[in-house]
Design a protein around this motif. Structure first.
Motif, PDB file in Angstrom:
ATOM      1  N   ARG A 186       0.830  -1.210   0.000  1.00 22.29           N
ATOM      2  CA  ARG A 186       0.000   0.000   0.000  1.00 22.29           C
ATOM      3  C   ARG A 186       0.860   1.254   0.000  1.00 22.29           C
ATOM      4  O   ARG A 186       0.514   2.265  -0.582  1.00 22.29           O
ATOM      5  CB  ARG A 186      -0.915  -0.015   1.229  1.00 22.29           C
ATOM      6  N   GLY A 187       1.987   1.206   0.673  1.00 20.87           N
ATOM      7  CA  GLY A 187       2.859   2.360   0.772  1.00 20.87           C
ATOM      8  C   GLY A 187       2.363   3.361   1.803  1.00 20.87           C
ATOM      9  O   GLY A 187       1.335   3.160   2.442  1.00 20.87           O
ATOM     10  N   VAL A 188       3.098   4.433   1.943  1.00 23.16           N
ATOM     11  CA  VAL A 188       2.791   5.463   2.927  1.00 23.16           C
ATOM     12  C   VAL A 188       3.027   6.828   2.277  1.00 23.16           C
ATOM     13  O   VAL A 188       3.902   6.974   1.428  1.00 23.16           O
ATOM     14  CB  VAL A 188       3.650   5.273   4.205  1.00 23.16           C
ATOM     15  N   SER A 189       2.235   7.812   2.657  1.00 17.06           N
ATOM     16  CA  SER A 189       2.386   9.148   2.072  1.00 17.06           C
ATOM     17  C   SER A 189       3.362   9.988   2.894  1.00 17.06           C
ATOM     18  O   SER A 189       3.591   9.726   4.077  1.00 17.06           O
ATOM     19  CB  SER A 189       1.031   9.859   2.004  1.00 17.06           C
ATOM     20  N   ALA A 190       3.895  11.020   2.254  1.00 21.47           N
ATOM     21  CA  ALA A 190       4.793  11.943   2.954  1.00 21.47           C
ATOM     22  C   ALA A 190       4.050  12.636   4.098  1.00 21.47           C
ATOM     23  O   ALA A 190       4.630  12.889   5.157  1.00 21.47           O
ATOM     24  CB  ALA A 190       5.350  12.971   1.977  1.00 21.47           C
ATOM     25  N   GLN A 191       2.773  12.911   3.911  1.00 26.49           N
ATOM     26  CA  GLN A 191       1.979  13.548   4.957  1.00 26.49           C
ATOM     27  C   GLN A 191       1.888  12.649   6.189  1.00 26.49           C
ATOM     28  O   GLN A 191       2.026  13.127   7.316  1.00 26.49           O
ATOM     29  CB  GLN A 191       0.585  13.861   4.433  1.00 26.49           C
ATOM     30  N   GLU A 192       1.666  11.369   5.989  1.00 28.25           N
ATOM     31  CA  GLU A 192       1.591  10.433   7.111  1.00 28.25           C
ATOM     32  C   GLU A 192       2.922  10.378   7.859  1.00 28.25           C
ATOM     33  O   GLU A 192       2.947  10.349   9.091  1.00 28.25           O
ATOM     34  CB  GLU A 192       1.203   9.036   6.616  1.00 28.25           C
ATOM     35  N   ILE A 193       4.008  10.386   7.122  1.00 28.62           N
ATOM     36  CA  ILE A 193       5.342  10.358   7.742  1.00 28.62           C
ATOM     37  C   ILE A 193       5.575  11.625   8.552  1.00 28.62           C
ATOM     38  O   ILE A 193       6.041  11.576   9.693  1.00 28.62           O
ATOM     39  CB  ILE A 193       6.435  10.180   6.673  1.00 28.62           C
ATOM     40  N   ALA A 194       5.235  12.792   7.973  1.00 26.70           N
ATOM     41  CA  ALA A 194       5.407  14.073   8.665  1.00 26.70           C
ATOM     42  C   ALA A 194       4.584  14.121   9.950  1.00 26.70           C
ATOM     43  O   ALA A 194       5.047  14.627  10.972  1.00 26.70           O
ATOM     44  CB  ALA A 194       5.043  15.231   7.749  1.00 26.70           C
ATOM     45  N   ILE A 198      13.898   3.023  -1.580  1.00 30.33           N
ATOM     46  CA  ILE A 198      12.439   3.034  -1.609  1.00 30.33           C
ATOM     47  C   ILE A 198      11.994   3.324  -3.034  1.00 30.33           C
ATOM     48  O   ILE A 198      12.790   3.753  -3.874  1.00 30.33           O
ATOM     49  CB  ILE A 198      11.814   4.079  -0.647  1.00 30.33           C
ATOM     50  N   GLU A 199      10.702   3.109  -3.296  1.00 35.21           N
ATOM     51  CA  GLU A 199      10.105   3.460  -4.578  1.00 35.21           C
ATOM     52  C   GLU A 199       9.035   4.520  -4.341  1.00 35.21           C
ATOM     53  O   GLU A 199       8.329   4.486  -3.337  1.00 35.21           O
ATOM     54  CB  GLU A 199       9.423   2.247  -5.210  1.00 35.21           C
ATOM     55  N   ILE A 200       8.917   5.436  -5.281  1.00 34.16           N
ATOM     56  CA  ILE A 200       7.843   6.421  -5.275  1.00 34.16           C
ATOM     57  C   ILE A 200       6.771   5.887  -6.216  1.00 34.16           C
ATOM     58  O   ILE A 200       7.062   5.558  -7.367  1.00 34.16           O
ATOM     59  CB  ILE A 200       8.353   7.802  -5.728  1.00 34.16           C
ATOM     60  N   ARG A 232       4.971  13.942 -10.486  1.00 31.12           N
ATOM     61  CA  ARG A 232       4.064  14.989 -10.012  1.00 31.12           C
ATOM     62  C   ARG A 232       2.916  14.357  -9.256  1.00 31.12           C
ATOM     63  O   ARG A 232       2.627  13.179  -9.406  1.00 31.12           O
ATOM     64  CB  ARG A 232       3.490  15.774 -11.190  1.00 31.12           C
ATOM     65  N   GLY A 233       2.213  15.181  -8.505  1.00 32.78           N
ATOM     66  CA  GLY A 233       0.987  14.754  -7.857  1.00 32.78           C
ATOM     67  C   GLY A 233       1.195  14.044  -6.538  1.00 32.78           C
ATOM     68  O   GLY A 233       2.291  14.015  -5.977  1.00 32.78           O
ATOM     69  N   LEU A 234       0.101  13.470  -6.068  1.00 33.14           N
ATOM     70  CA  LEU A 234       0.115  12.756  -4.800  1.00 33.14           C
ATOM     71  C   LEU A 234       0.722  11.377  -5.008  1.00 33.14           C
ATOM     72  O   LEU A 234       0.289  10.630  -5.883  1.00 33.14           O
ATOM     73  CB  LEU A 234      -1.301  12.630  -4.252  1.00 33.14           C
ATOM     74  N   VAL A 235       1.710  11.075  -4.207  1.00 34.57           N
ATOM     75  CA  VAL A 235       2.413   9.803  -4.336  1.00 34.57           C
ATOM     76  C   VAL A 235       2.523   9.123  -2.979  1.00 34.57           C
ATOM     77  O   VAL A 235       2.284   9.740  -1.942  1.00 34.57           O
ATOM     78  CB  VAL A 235       3.829   9.995  -4.941  1.00 34.57           C
ATOM     79  N   ARG A 236       2.894   7.868  -3.026  1.00 35.26           N
ATOM     80  CA  ARG A 236       3.165   7.087  -1.820  1.00 35.26           C
ATOM     81  C   ARG A 236       4.541   6.500  -1.983  1.00 35.26           C
ATOM     82  O   ARG A 236       5.062   6.432  -3.094  1.00 35.26           O
ATOM     83  CB  ARG A 236       2.103   6.008  -1.645  1.00 35.26           C
ATOM     84  N   VAL A 237       5.125   6.075  -0.877  1.00 31.62           N
ATOM     85  CA  VAL A 237       6.436   5.425  -0.948  1.00 31.62           C
ATOM     86  C   VAL A 237       6.332   4.027  -0.354  1.00 31.62           C
ATOM     87  O   VAL A 237       5.534   3.783   0.557  1.00 31.62           O
ATOM     88  CB  VAL A 237       7.536   6.244  -0.237  1.00 31.62           C
ATOM     89  N   ARG A 238       7.111   3.129  -0.924  1.00 36.59           N
ATOM     90  CA  ARG A 238       7.136   1.750  -0.430  1.00 36.59           C
ATOM     91  C   ARG A 238       8.537   1.195  -0.668  1.00 36.59           C
ATOM     92  O   ARG A 238       9.349   1.778  -1.397  1.00 36.59           O
ATOM     93  CB  ARG A 238       6.100   0.900  -1.156  1.00 36.59           C
ATOM     94  N   LEU A 239       8.800   0.061  -0.052  1.00 37.37           N
ATOM     95  CA  LEU A 239      10.077  -0.599  -0.287  1.00 37.37           C
ATOM     96  C   LEU A 239      10.082  -1.206  -1.676  1.00 37.37           C
ATOM     97  O   LEU A 239       9.032  -1.603  -2.189  1.00 37.37           O
ATOM     98  CB  LEU A 239      10.298  -1.684   0.775  1.00 37.37           C
ATOM     99  N   PRO A 240      11.248  -1.295  -2.311  1.00 31.74           N
ATOM    100  CA  PRO A 240      11.312  -1.870  -3.663  1.00 31.74           C
ATOM    101  C   PRO A 240      10.806  -3.310  -3.684  1.00 31.74           C
ATOM    102  O   PRO A 240      11.045  -4.083  -2.753  1.00 31.74           O
ATOM    103  CB  PRO A 240      12.799  -1.827  -4.011  1.00 31.74           C
ATOM    104  N   GLY A 241      10.080  -3.634  -4.746  1.00 32.67           N
ATOM    105  CA  GLY A 241       9.606  -4.985  -4.929  1.00 32.67           C
ATOM    106  C   GLY A 241       8.380  -5.357  -4.122  1.00 32.67           C
ATOM    107  O   GLY A 241       7.980  -6.515  -4.088  1.00 32.67           O
ATOM    108  N   GLU A 242       7.773  -4.424  -3.430  1.00 33.44           N
ATOM    109  CA  GLU A 242       6.570  -4.717  -2.620  1.00 33.44           C
ATOM    110  C   GLU A 242       5.397  -4.987  -3.526  1.00 33.44           C
ATOM    111  O   GLU A 242       5.280  -4.529  -4.581  1.00 33.44           O
ATOM    112  CB  GLU A 242       6.240  -3.566  -1.665  1.00 33.44           C
TER     113      GLU A 242
END
Length: 84
Positions: A14-22, A59-61, A74-84
């Motif tokens: 699912r990944g996580v957003s920069a906002q959630e991390i902040a 990580i991957e964007i 651009r736009g809203l993105v999430r980050v996850r570990l590679p290969g997830e």
């Protein structure tokens, strides 16, 4: 472990957003007089950390399920570990 990496690992595919991390980063350092939206001041440092980790391949964007180029997205993105 870096907060970005640990949250990305916990989020899985699912990944996580920069906002959630902040918001988590802010909650760990919050002082009694800080405003509720004090997490916003950490958005730029979180984004810079995300870019650095993505460029190094740790990580991957992701946007819409597709991995994005860390140098051109651009736009809203999430980050996850590679290969997830």
């Amino acid at each position: 472990m870096n907060l970005v990496l640990s949250m990305a690992a916990d989020a899985g595919v699912r990944g996580v957003s920069a906002q959630e991390i902040a918001k988590v980063y802010f909650s760990q350092r919050r002082r009694p007089k800080d405003p509720d939206d004090g997490w916003r001041r950490f958005m730029n440092p979180v984004k810079q950390q995300v870019l650095s980790l993505a460029r190094s391949g740790r990580i991957e964007i992701v946007r819409g399920g597709e991995v994005q180029d860390p140098n051109d997205f651009r736009g809203l993105v999430r980050v996850r570990l590679p290969g997830e």
